[in-house]
Design an enzyme around this catalytic site. Structure first.
Site, short mmCIF file in Angstrom:
data_model
loop_
_atom_site.label_atom_id
_atom_site.label_comp_id
_atom_site.label_asym_id
_atom_site.label_seq_id
_atom_site.Cartn_x
_atom_site.Cartn_y
_atom_site.Cartn_z
N ARG A 1 0.85 -1.33 0.06
CA ARG A 1 0.06 0.02 -0.09
C ARG A 1 0.94 1.31 -0.06
O ARG A 1 0.28 2.30 -0.27
CB ARG A 1 -0.93 -0.04 1.08
CG ARG A 1 -2.13 -0.77 0.95
CD ARG A 1 -3.11 -0.96 2.19
NE ARG A 1 -2.48 -1.82 3.06
CZ ARG A 1 -2.84 -1.97 4.21
NH1 ARG A 1 -3.90 -1.23 4.74
NH2 ARG A 1 -2.26 -2.78 5.56
N LYS B 1 9.01 -1.05 2.57
CA LYS B 1 8.34 -0.03 3.56
C LYS B 1 9.22 0.56 4.58
O LYS B 1 9.01 1.87 4.74
CB LYS B 1 7.09 -0.84 3.84
CG LYS B 1 6.25 -0.05 5.00
CD LYS B 1 4.96 -0.46 5.21
CE LYS B 1 4.72 -1.58 5.90
NZ LYS B 1 3.35 -2.17 6.14
N ASN C 1 0.83 1.84 6.98
CA ASN C 1 0.63 0.94 5.87
C ASN C 1 0.63 1.62 4.65
O ASN C 1 0.83 0.95 3.61
CB ASN C 1 -0.75 0.27 6.30
CG ASN C 1 -0.64 -0.69 7.27
OD1 ASN C 1 0.26 -1.65 7.19
ND2 ASN C 1 -1.47 -0.70 8.25
N ARG D 1 30.88 21.27 3.09
CA ARG D 1 30.49 19.56 3.00
C ARG D 1 32.05 18.93 3.04
O ARG D 1 33.15 19.67 3.28
CB ARG D 1 29.76 19.32 1.66
CG ARG D 1 30.69 19.83 0.70
CD ARG D 1 29.99 19.53 -1.00
NE ARG D 1 30.70 20.00 -1.96
CZ ARG D 1 31.36 19.15 -2.67
NH1 ARG D 1 31.51 18.04 -2.36
NH2 ARG D 1 31.99 19.67 -3.72
N LYS E 1 34.59 22.31 0.42
CA LYS E 1 34.72 21.03 0.39
C LYS E 1 35.96 20.62 1.15
O LYS E 1 37.14 21.00 0.63
CB LYS E 1 34.55 20.36 -0.74
CG LYS E 1 34.27 18.89 -0.76
CD LYS E 1 35.16 18.27 -1.79
CE LYS E 1 36.41 18.10 -1.60
NZ LYS E 1 37.08 17.48 -2.89
N TYR F 1 35.06 28.88 -4.03
CA TYR F 1 35.14 27.70 -3.93
C TYR F 1 36.49 27.40 -3.36
O TYR F 1 37.56 27.80 -3.84
CB TYR F 1 34.86 27.17 -5.10
CG TYR F 1 35.42 25.53 -5.01
CD1 TYR F 1 34.41 24.60 -4.23
CD2 TYR F 1 36.24 25.03 -5.65
CE1 TYR F 1 34.70 23.62 -3.97
CE2 TYR F 1 36.73 23.41 -5.38
CZ TYR F 1 35.52 22.88 -4.58
OH TYR F 1 35.91 21.55 -4.39
N ASN G 1 42.36 36.62 4.32
CA ASN G 1 41.04 37.18 3.56
C ASN G 1 41.05 36.97 2.23
O ASN G 1 41.87 36.66 1.59
CB ASN G 1 41.30 38.74 3.58
CG ASN G 1 40.07 39.60 3.19
OD1 ASN G 1 39.18 39.84 4.23
ND2 ASN G 1 40.21 39.69 1.89
N ASN H 1 41.37 22.65 -7.43
CA ASN H 1 41.74 21.43 -6.76
C ASN H 1 41.87 20.01 -7.51
O ASN H 1 42.55 19.07 -7.18
CB ASN H 1 40.99 21.12 -5.53
CG ASN H 1 39.62 20.83 -6.01
OD1 ASN H 1 38.86 21.38 -6.85
ND2 ASN H 1 38.98 20.08 -4.98
N ALA I 1 44.93 40.57 -7.49
CA ALA I 1 43.64 40.16 -7.75
C ALA I 1 43.83 39.71 -9.21
O ALA I 1 44.82 40.18 -10.18
CB ALA I 1 42.70 41.62 -7.90
CA CA Z 1 -0.29 -4.51 10.01
#
Ligand code: CA
Ligand code: UD1
Length: 452
Positions: free
Chosen positions: A14, A21, A223, A328, A346, A361, A372, A381, A418
């Protein structure tokens, strides 16, 4: 010895899904993970999970956390328990739970183990105004439990019974191991019902009791996807209310999604539309603004996280993150640092009081203190095959739009002009410039504009 068996071999038709499930998520965690989290809180000695449909995926998710028993054909709850019986300790107690019943709390499991001390079998029941298709608890004149009758096997009068079987039990191992062999499939569904053990135990003069759960919502089974959402709402409310009592401020708890394994210190402020998944720790005084997604990370004191994603990372104290940053791959941010406006990091270790505020990045890097970054800096990288490290010393000043081609080391107090593309190391205290000299052509600008 405390054992637990969790049944999770069923298909879950279901749910209308290819996912098994019990792998459907509640607050970012598969529902089976909720069951295991609560089981761990009661210090069971052994947890055995019976798997069938989607076994591989469940085993992959819970490897090292439980032991498994395979039920190739689903011939009923009794048959499922038979598959796990060899793994039980010969003495002690076993709690039987369902993988699709994720709201059962550790206090209830603890209560079952304790209640069964002087009994051979304790059945957890509930009183439902509409007992629907649940198994009915039949009691004798002295109100002692006599047997459980499945919905499909009920007589007319049995259908009127409001006390139902939640499907959660505690057994004395010795007796369970001995009597489970006596189950048969002579019933409406031709299945081996674990519920038949109530009558079998009583016929063998064993001690059986039925006790009822304090909060009916705890035993809600999943369910379909409506049930899944109902369970999520219930668990979300429970988690958020507990943190409100611990000193966390919610602007609108309905829109704040916190995993079971996230913890907070006092005076944290949580805005709506934020997701905290996996194992996080958020320290005192921190504010998390809308649109943030934090997974398996530690966030320091007095931090502001604004519309940002942080995964598998550690953030120090007094840090500002966002709006729209992405940290990350085991990034670590030192105290007092500022990471903001479209910055991705990263696998980067960033020192204290560093500023990296715009469109940058930083990947595979070790960055010192008080560095800075201008706008639009890139650590280059990856050469298409391998990843390389960029090192930046304390107090370095990285000009806007600088590319640092790794592996490369920028010294302490170094300045990068720069627009430079830096592919050689820059020693301490030096300036690196790597760009074409500018040439001005007199009058050429005006000529060009007039031609247009
Ligand atoms: Ca059940
Ligand atoms: C069961 C109980 C019923 C109770 C209800 C509560 C039995 C015979 N009946 O009925 O008295 O009111 O739970 O929810 O026990 N499973 C397996 N292998 C199998 C069969 C089931 O692993 O061969 C697992 C399912 O994945 C599920 C759980 O056991 O997690 C319950 O099975 P289900 O078929 O839903 O039992 P019910 O008919 O609901």
């Amino acid at each position: 010895m405390r054992n637990a068996i969790v049944l999770a071999a069923g298909k879950g038709t279901r749910m209308k899904s290819t996912l098994p499930k019990v792998m459907h998520k509640i607050l970012g965690q598969p529902m089976i993970g909720h069951v295991i989290t609560h089981l761990k809180e009661v210090n069971t000695d052994k947890n055995i999970m019976v798997v069938g449909h989607g076994a591989e995926m469940i085993q992959e998710y819970l490897k090292d956390q439980v032991s498994f028993a395979l039920q190739l054909e689903q011939k009923g709850t009794g048959h499922a328990v038979m598959q796990a019986i060899d793994q039980l300790d010969p003495n002690g107690d076993t709690v039987l739970l369902y993988g699709d019943c994720p709201c059962v709390q550790s206090e209830t499991i603890e209560w079952l183990f304790e209640s069964n001390k002087d009994f051979d079998l304790t059945v957890l029941t509930a009183f439902f105004f509409d007992p629907a298709k649940y198994g009915r608890i039949v009691r004798d004149k002295k109100q002692r439990v006599k047997k459980i009758v499945e919905f499909k096997d009920c007589s007319k009068s049995e259908l009127n019974i409001k006390e139902i079987n939640t499907g959660i039990y505690c057994f004395k191992n010795e007796k369970l191991i001995k009597h489970i062999k006596e189950l048969n499939d002579n019933n409406a569904q031709n299945e081996y019902y674990i519920t038949d053990l109530v009558e079998i135990f009583i016929n063998n003069e064993l001690k059986v009791q039925a006790i009822s759960v304090k909060d009916n919502d705890e035993v809600m089974g999943i369910n379909d996807r409506q049930d899944l959402l109902n369970a999520q709402r219930w668990i979300q409310k429970r988690i958020n209310n507990a943190w409100i009592d611990q000193g966390v401020t919610f602007i609108n708890p309905l829109g704040t999604y916190i995993s079971l394994e996230t913890t907070f210190e006092e005076d944290v402020v949580l805005y709506p539309n934020i997701y905290l998944e996996g194992k996080n720790h958020i320290k005192r005084g921190t504010t998390i603004l809308p649109g943030s997604f934090i997974i398996n990370s530690t966030i320091g004191e007095n931090v502001k996280v604004d519309s940002s994603r942080i995964t598998d990372s550690i953030v120090g104290n007094n840090v500002n993150i966002g709006p729209y940053s992405h940290l990350r791959g085991h990034t670590e941010i030192g105290d007092g640092t500022r990471i903001g406006n479209f910055v991705e990091m990263k696998n980067a270790k960033i020192g204290k009081n560093t500023r990296c505020a715009h469109l940058t990045y930083v990947g595979d890097a070790e960055v010192g203190e008080d560095v800075n970054f201008g706008c639009g800096v890139v650590t280059v990288n990856y050469d298409g095959k391998n990843k390389f490290l960029t090192k930046i010393g304390d107090h370095a000043f990285i000009g806007s739009n600088v590319n640092m081609i790794a592996p490369v080391t920028i010294g302490t107090n170094a300045v990068l002009a720069a627009g430079s593309t830096i592919d050689h190391d820059v020693p301490d205290n030096d300036m690196g410039i790597a760009r074409e000299r500018q040439v001005n052509k007199p009058g050429l600008g005006l000529k060009y504009i007039q031609k247009k």
